[in-house]
Scaffold this motif. Structure first.
Motif, mmCIF file in Angstrom:
data_model
loop_
_atom_site.group_PDB
_atom_site.id
_atom_site.type_symbol
_atom_site.label_atom_id
_atom_site.label_comp_id
_atom_site.label_asym_id
_atom_site.label_seq_id
_atom_site.Cartn_x
_atom_site.Cartn_y
_atom_site.Cartn_z
ATOM 1 N N PHE A 23 0.826 -1.202 0.000
ATOM 2 C CA PHE A 23 0.000 0.000 0.000
ATOM 3 C C PHE A 23 0.867 1.262 0.000
ATOM 4 C CE2 PHE A 23 -2.788 3.192 1.946
ATOM 5 C CZ PHE A 23 -4.001 2.951 1.314
ATOM 6 N N ALA A 27 1.185 3.803 -3.213
ATOM 7 C CA ALA A 27 0.734 5.185 -3.047
ATOM 8 C C ALA A 27 1.684 6.151 -3.754
ATOM 9 C CB ALA A 27 0.628 5.538 -1.566
ATOM 10 N N ASN A 152 -7.042 -0.499 -2.621
ATOM 11 C CA ASN A 152 -6.151 -0.344 -3.772
ATOM 12 C C ASN A 152 -6.721 0.665 -4.759
ATOM 13 O OD1 ASN A 152 -3.787 -1.380 -5.378
ATOM 14 N ND2 ASN A 152 -5.429 -1.893 -6.796
ATOM 15 N N LEU A 155 -6.325 4.216 -3.444
ATOM 16 C CA LEU A 155 -5.011 4.803 -3.749
ATOM 17 C C LEU A 155 -5.031 5.488 -5.104
ATOM 18 C CD1 LEU A 155 -2.292 2.203 -2.707
ATOM 19 C CD2 LEU A 155 -2.761 4.417 -1.675
ATOM 20 N N SER A 158 -7.322 8.568 -4.866
ATOM 21 C CA SER A 158 -6.726 9.647 -4.078
ATOM 22 C C SER A 158 -5.676 10.382 -4.907
ATOM 23 C CB SER A 158 -6.087 9.084 -2.802
ATOM 24 O OG SER A 158 -7.036 8.463 -1.984
ATOM 25 N N SER A 159 -4.871 9.604 -5.609
ATOM 26 C CA SER A 159 -3.868 10.210 -6.478
ATOM 27 C C SER A 159 -4.516 10.946 -7.632
ATOM 28 C CB SER A 159 -2.925 9.128 -7.019
ATOM 29 O OG SER A 159 -2.239 8.493 -5.970
#
Length: 415
Positions: A23, A27, A152, A155, A158-159
């Motif tokens: 994780f 990230a 997953n 991530l 969020s990015s």
């Protein structure tokens, strides 16, 4: 196994040490990938002003998922997945640094951009199913796999929320080449995490690659429930996901903006996608997930039409957030269902069929909408995609209840 009660339900998969290492590394890697994606789209439109070339580049970067992905899944099921994934991270870093060098030296042009995008697509055709199929090895117990898949995806989203606005800022102060270089370094994060992870070698499928491929194809083709889920992924990504190709056109021509405007539009879609994965991560059961997916297919169609009709940036940002939520729930929710139902020995192949459908038809949709935008304009191209998706919803609605019953029955058989 660590005590699940010490972790909140929404992040319960993080109680597994191997998943925490993955994780953290992923990230860093995913944030770098979004920096490169936004910078490349801006570079293309800055150099050429062509919506069609945006579509061609997206097509080149995603088509290998459709053509190579299914065979890649059969090939990786015959090898140690962790070692393969470490090697792929190194090749992805090399692709990014090459792109940075070509850009900073002024050698980059339309032909090289498309070629580098195609190379990235081939590498991703191996990277995506490798990462997805390894998640079940990073968590002990099938009950935490849906949460691991949702985290997953969180991530990525969020990015997607942070990366595009950050890319817009970096492009304002530096250059596209700097974004590509940062992405090259970001792949070290996941490679380092994978090197630290201690786990037994992943199980390997026996037989030739062709035999392994045919076994996976027979599993997917022989189950009507899986075929219908794959069809929904195909249609959603053919239509709704094509918005990404047109965002530079809307940012520059409709809203008279710059790279920062593009970053905000992409970031709004990322915020919606992030909300979607938080919603999915908090779910404890698969019950009702097909209904949520159906509702989000409708949401995608309405959001496409709303964005196409809007000339106000604030309203368009809201439409982008709704679109991001809808696409993510459809894609991630389907992935959770497929991986929860698939046998462990077939998971790599099932994931590869899913990812090839998702990204391959995203490629085809991007190419078609880019060509359509050249003739009719970006708003009309997006309007056509919206009406096509709503038409599919009308066809899918009477079949949704049977799909839910079939999935519930398959779960009972599994247990």
């Amino acid at each position: 196994m660590p005590d699940s009660r010490s972790w909140p339900a929404a992040i319960r998969a993080l109680r597994h040490p191997n998943f925490r290492l993955y994780f953290a590394g992923q990230a860093v890697s995913t944030l770098g990938s979004w920096l490169q994606q936004v910078a490349l789209a801006w570079l293309i439109y800055r150099l050429t002003g062509s919506a069609a070339l945006l579509g061609v580049t997206t097509f080149a970067s995603l088509l290998p998922q459709l053509l190579v992905g299914p065979l890649a899944g059969a090939w990786i099921d015959r090898h140690d997945k962790r070692r393969l994934l470490i090697g792929v991270q190194g090749l992805l870093g090399l692709q990014a640094i090459t792109l940075a060098v070509l850009t900073v030296t002024g050698l980059i042009g339309p032909t090289l951009i498309v070629a580098m995008a195609a190379l990235l697509g081939v590498l991703n055709a191996f990277d995506t199913p490798l990462r997805q199929s390894l998640l079940s090895q990073f968590v002990s117990g099938k009950e935490d796999l849906p949460n691991a898949l949702a985290l997953n995806a969180m991530l990525f989203n969020s990015s997607r929320f942070i990366g595009p606005p950050l890319a817009g800022l970096l492009l304002g102060f530096t250059s596209e080449a700097a974004c590509f270089a940062v992405n090259a370094l970001s792949y070290l994060g996941l490679a380092a995490g994978l090197l630290v992870i201690r786990m037994a070698p992943t199980p390997r499928a026996a037989g030739s690659t062709g035999d392994v491929f045919r076994e996976g194809l027979a599993y997917v083709a022989g189950r009507p429930t899986i075929r219908l889920m794959m069809l929904s992924v195909l249609v959603v990504n053919l239509t709704a996901s094509s918005y990404a190709v047109l965002l530079p056109v809307f940012a520059k021509d409709i809203f008279a903006g710059d790279a920062r405007t593009l970053g905000w539009l992409w970031g709004a879609a990322g915020l919606g996608s992030l909300a979607s994965t938080l919603f999915l991560a908090n779910r404890h059961a698969l019950t009702g997930l097909t209904g949520a997916i159906m509702a989000c297919v409708l949401t995608c169609g309405a959001a496409l039409l709303g964005f196409a009709a809007s000339s106000h940036l604030a309203l368009s940002l809201l439409a982008m957030a709704a679109l991001g939520f809808g696409i993510s729930t459809c894609n991630v929710g389907t992935n959770i269902l497929l991986q929860s139902l698939a046998p462990e020995r077939l998971r790599g192949r099932v994931v590869s069929f899913y990812t090839s459908t998702r990204f391959g038809f995203d490629a085809i949709g991007g190419l078609l909408v880019g060509l359509l935008a050249e003739r009719l304009g970006a708003p009309w191209a997006m309007t056509c995609a919206g009406f096509l998706l709503l038409g599919y919803c009308a066809w899918l609605l009477p079949r949704q209840r049977q799909l839910s019953r079939d999935i519930a029955s398959a779960q009972r058989e599994d247990h």
